[in-house]
Enzyme design. Structure first.
Site, PDB file in Angstrom:
ATOM      1  CB  ALA A  66      -0.882  -0.052   1.139  1.00 25.00           C
ATOM      2  N   GLY A 105      -0.727  -5.569  -0.900  1.00 28.61           N
ATOM      3  CA  GLY A 105      -1.814  -5.360  -1.887  1.00 28.61           C
ATOM      4  C   GLY A 105      -1.429  -5.758  -3.192  1.00 28.61           C
ATOM      5  CD  GLU A 108      -4.993  -8.917  -0.566  1.00 29.74           C
ATOM      6  OE1 GLU A 108      -5.938  -9.565  -0.998  1.00 29.74           O
ATOM      7  OE2 GLU A 108      -5.078  -8.455   0.677  1.00 29.74           O
ATOM      8  CD  GLU A 128      -1.283  -7.743   3.908  1.00 32.36           C
ATOM      9  OE1 GLU A 128      -0.626  -8.554   4.382  1.00 32.36           O
ATOM     10  OE2 GLU A 128      -1.409  -6.906   2.704  1.00 32.36           O
TER      11      GLU A 128
END
Ligand SMILES: NC(=O)c1ccc[n+]([C@@H]2O[C@H](COP(=O)([O-])OP(=O)(O)OC[C@H]3O[C@@H](n4cnc5c(N)ncnc54)[C@H](O)[C@@H]3O)[C@@H](O)[C@H]2O)c1
Length: 694
Positions: A66, A105, A108, A128
């Site tokens: 992120a 992310g 992801e 995370e």
């Protein structure tokens, strides 16, 4: 090539569209990256000339997570979920082509793609958990579908990335490629098209989940296996629950469950503390009057004086990162013993499979032992770790001064002595600085760099840079007794001793701190470090510590003698000892103290509030640059649980007024000036402020 946003380009290679993310330095998932991916995909999907899509990144890495500058701000559209949805729903195959690190992310994004290819040194992870969170864009639901439940749990609960070969084995990447990555991604997409491979959406996979369905023991065993490392943290349990949901619920319902578990973490005090700490650590690197462009000396060679407990460990840090280091001792015997311990340390690591024997030899080869002081002549940094006595330190520094290169940084590992006085023994006090390592020096991450009155900016910049280079977390502090960490620890020690005289027992005091989240309490720590060290120092300074002295007089020096505050079995497991209890009760009686039951709450307050109060004095005296630096010191040097941020963050979360008033209550009860609140604490408490919003 079309620029979709400032960080995403769309290009065509025949029938394959290529979306390139270019958002240096780490291709973070900033709003314009999400927007670019979303719009770019929309265009590619609606373009009839396009039959497949490749997502690739420019620069040194795939999307590595992120954008931390967006943390704590209102979410800006499109959300990551929206981007992942359009990728996954694309009727044309989407291939992620990965290099560097696909993290958070970033990973992801790849999990929403239909295929993944990566270069052989790429790494893949969902970190995370390190911020007290879980992968909240479907990661907890998708990852177990690809790599299986156990692998997914271990990746997400450790937060550590895996390498490409492991990712290939686990099914996380379809192919390892080399050469030009975009070309390799396009070639893979072409192959998929020509073979008419069906679109593989991870959300539709079930075989790896089915393998554990109806087997709750898989989760029970996992929880047990990580119980020790995850004690006190909240995120690991929520990750496990999210994966349980992946196994037992349909994908969409699993996503909802993931969301609930994510939001719970986002609002949890643990994650708030961990996110605070993430920034605190970065802040600690910044020194207002020593800007990042201050020239630091490049360290090509190091020297360590003294091969004792600390010297050997300090030398290992340099060898571990490939920097040759010379270790100087006074006597051959001490040198052989010191280097023997270093070798044994490496061999133990190798026996656990974390180093090869070739690595051991390579590192030992970088450490050169000698009794010839002249061997420090070519070192760029000289770190002194001899006995903690001022006359010896001064003599050693006078000698270093004569031999070391003119531009070498001269560092002392002293833990209690005045760095300025040590520096005065040289003709170049501006080159002298403290580098206070923590024991075991090859393991503990904290490095307190001590700025002397005359330390030059170059010496400071070098000590900070070299600290990072050897994988430490350097924090700059000022010259005062005990610097920051030990100075605060000392306050805790005073109360620990009083508590056992007033009615508590060592195991109760230790348990309270253990339950708070410390790896151990003060008495267990004393036993581990060796009680004789402090005893000798007290005798030298004519100071008494009635219980500790009596325990030492019995030859009980802690773990190494099988007994200290506790008794130890051959595996060094502690048990409370009635003999120690008797000593404590006797000393209380002799001192005329009527013992009373003491609550856990009182123990915690009496141990930790004085540390906070001392922290306030440290800040006012400018011995630490900022409150968050003190927190970094306590987390990395003393095992303060990171999910409680650090002593200053924790104090703020209690409220300084309440904390100060509790201290005043202790003062009223005992009449002890020890409990006088520091002026800064008083001012902040009166103003309703915290240390961190000063
Ligand atoms: N032990 C700890 O936990 C710890 C933690 C932080 C800092 N320190 C500091 O590190 C320093 C070293 O502590 P230690 O625990 O390693 O001590 P130690 O007694 O284990 O080792 C000191 C070594 O220095 C050698 N030495 C003495 N005079 C010398 C000289 N003139 N030239 C070369 N070598 C000489 C000794 O032979 C000995 O091997 C001290 O200043 C101490 O305060 C210790």
């Amino acid at each position: 090539m079309t620029a979709i946003t400032k960080s995403v380009d769309l290009d065509r290679r025949g029938r394959v569209a290529v979306l390139t993310v270019n958002n240096p330095p780490v291709n973070a998932l900033s709003q314009h990256v999400r927007q670019g991916l979303y719009e770019g995909l929309k265009q590619a999907i609606s373009d009839s000339a396009v039959q497949a899509i490749v997502i690739v990144c420019a620069g040194r890495t795939f999307i590595a997570g992120a954008d931390i500058t967006e943390f704590g701000k209102p979410p800006a559209d499109p959300s990551l979920h929206t981007v992942l949805d359009i990728i996954e729903a694309s009727p044309k195959p989407v291939v992620a082509a990965i290099h560097g690190t696909a993290l958070g992310g970033g990973l992801e994004v790849t999990l929403a793609c239909h295929s993944r290819v990566g270069v052989k040194d790429a790494r893949f992870g969902l970190p995370e958990v390190k911020l007290g969170l879980l992968p909240g864009a479907g990661g907890t639901q998708r990852l177990p579908r690809v790599v299986g439940v156990e692998k997914a749990l271990s990746m997400m609960v450790s937060g550590d990335p895996i390498r490409a070969d492991e990712a290939l084995k686990a099914g996380l990447v379809d192919e390892i490629v080399d050469g030009d990555l975009t070309a390799a991604g396009v070639a893979f997409a072409e192959k998929a098209l020509s073979e008419k491979r069906p679109l593989k959406k991870i959300r539709d996979l079930d075989d790896k989940l089915a393998a554990v369905r109806g087997k709750p023991e898989v989760f029970a065993n996992f929880r047990k296996s990580v119980a020790r490392q995850t004690r006190g943290f909240r995120a690991p349990e929520n990750i496990v629950k999210a994966v349980e949901a992946a196994v037992s619920l349909p994908f969409e319902t699993g996503l909802k469950r993931e969301r609930e578990l994510f939001v719970e973490l986002l609002n949890s005090p643990e994650s708030k503390a961990q996110r605070y700490f993430f920034f605190a650590e970065r802040e600690a690197a910044k020194i207002p009057d020593v800007p990042p462009d201050t020239p630091a000396k490049e360290i090509k060679k190091a020297a360590v004086i003294g091969a004792g407990t600390m010297g050997g460990g300090i030398a290992m840090n340099f060898a571990n990162v490939g920097i040759p280091v010379t270790v100087v001792e006074v006597q051959q015997e001490a040198l052989d013993r010191g280097l023997g311990i270093v070798r044994k340390n490496y061999e133990t690591t190798a026996s656990r499979g974390r180093l090869t024997m070739a690595d051991v030899e390579k590192r030992m080869g970088l450490i050169r032992g000698t009794t010839d002081f002249n061997a420090i002549a070519d070192a760029d940094i000289v770190i002194e770790a001899v006995f903690e006595e001022m006359p010896i330190k001064k003599e050693v520094f006078a000698k270093i001064d004569k031999i070391a290169k003119p531009d070498a940084v001269l560092a002392t590992n002293t833990s209690t002595l005045d760095v300025n006085e040590i520096a005065s023994a040289t003709s170049r006090p501006e080159s002298v600085i403290g580098t206070h390592f923590f024991s075991p020096a090859n393991v503990m991450r904290l490095l307190e760099n001590v700025r002397g009155a005359k330390s030059s900016k170059t010496a400071i910049a070098t000590a900070m840079a070299v600290g990072r280079r050897i994988n430490k977390v350097p924090v700059l502090v000022g010259v005062c007794y005990g610097f920051v960490g030990n100075r605060m620890l000392h306050q805790r020690g005073i109360q620990a001793e009083k508590l056992i005289l007033e009615g508590a027992l060592p195991h109760q005091v230790d348990r309270v701190l253990y339950d708070f989240g410390f790896p151990m309490g003060p008495f267990a720590m004393g036993d581990l470090a060796g009680l004789d060290v402090g005893w000798r120092i007290r005798k030298g300074r004519g100071v008494k510590s009635p219980v500790a002295d009596r325990i030492c007089e019995l030859g009980r020096f802690g773990q190494k003698t099988g007994a200290g505050y506790y008794k130890y079995d051959e595996k060094r497991n502690p048990t409370p000892d009635p003999d120690v209890e008797k000593i404590i009760v006797d000393v209380s009686t002799e001192m005329g103290i009527t013992r009373r039951p003491i609550s856990d709450e009182e123990i915690l307050q009496r141990l930790l509030y004085p540390m906070v109060n001392e922290g306030a004095k440290i800040l006012e005296e400018k011995m630490a640059l900022r409150a968050s630096d003190i927190d970094v010191i306590w987390v990395y040097g003393y095992g303060w649980p990171v999910y409680r941020g650090g002593p200053m963050f924790w104090a703020d979360s209690i409220g300084l007024e309440a904390l100060r008033d509790t201290m005043l209550g202790f003062q009223r009860k005992t009449g002890d000036a020890f409990w006088t609140p520091a002026p800064l604490l008083n001012r902040l408490a009166d103003a309703g402020k915290g240390f961190l919003d000063r």
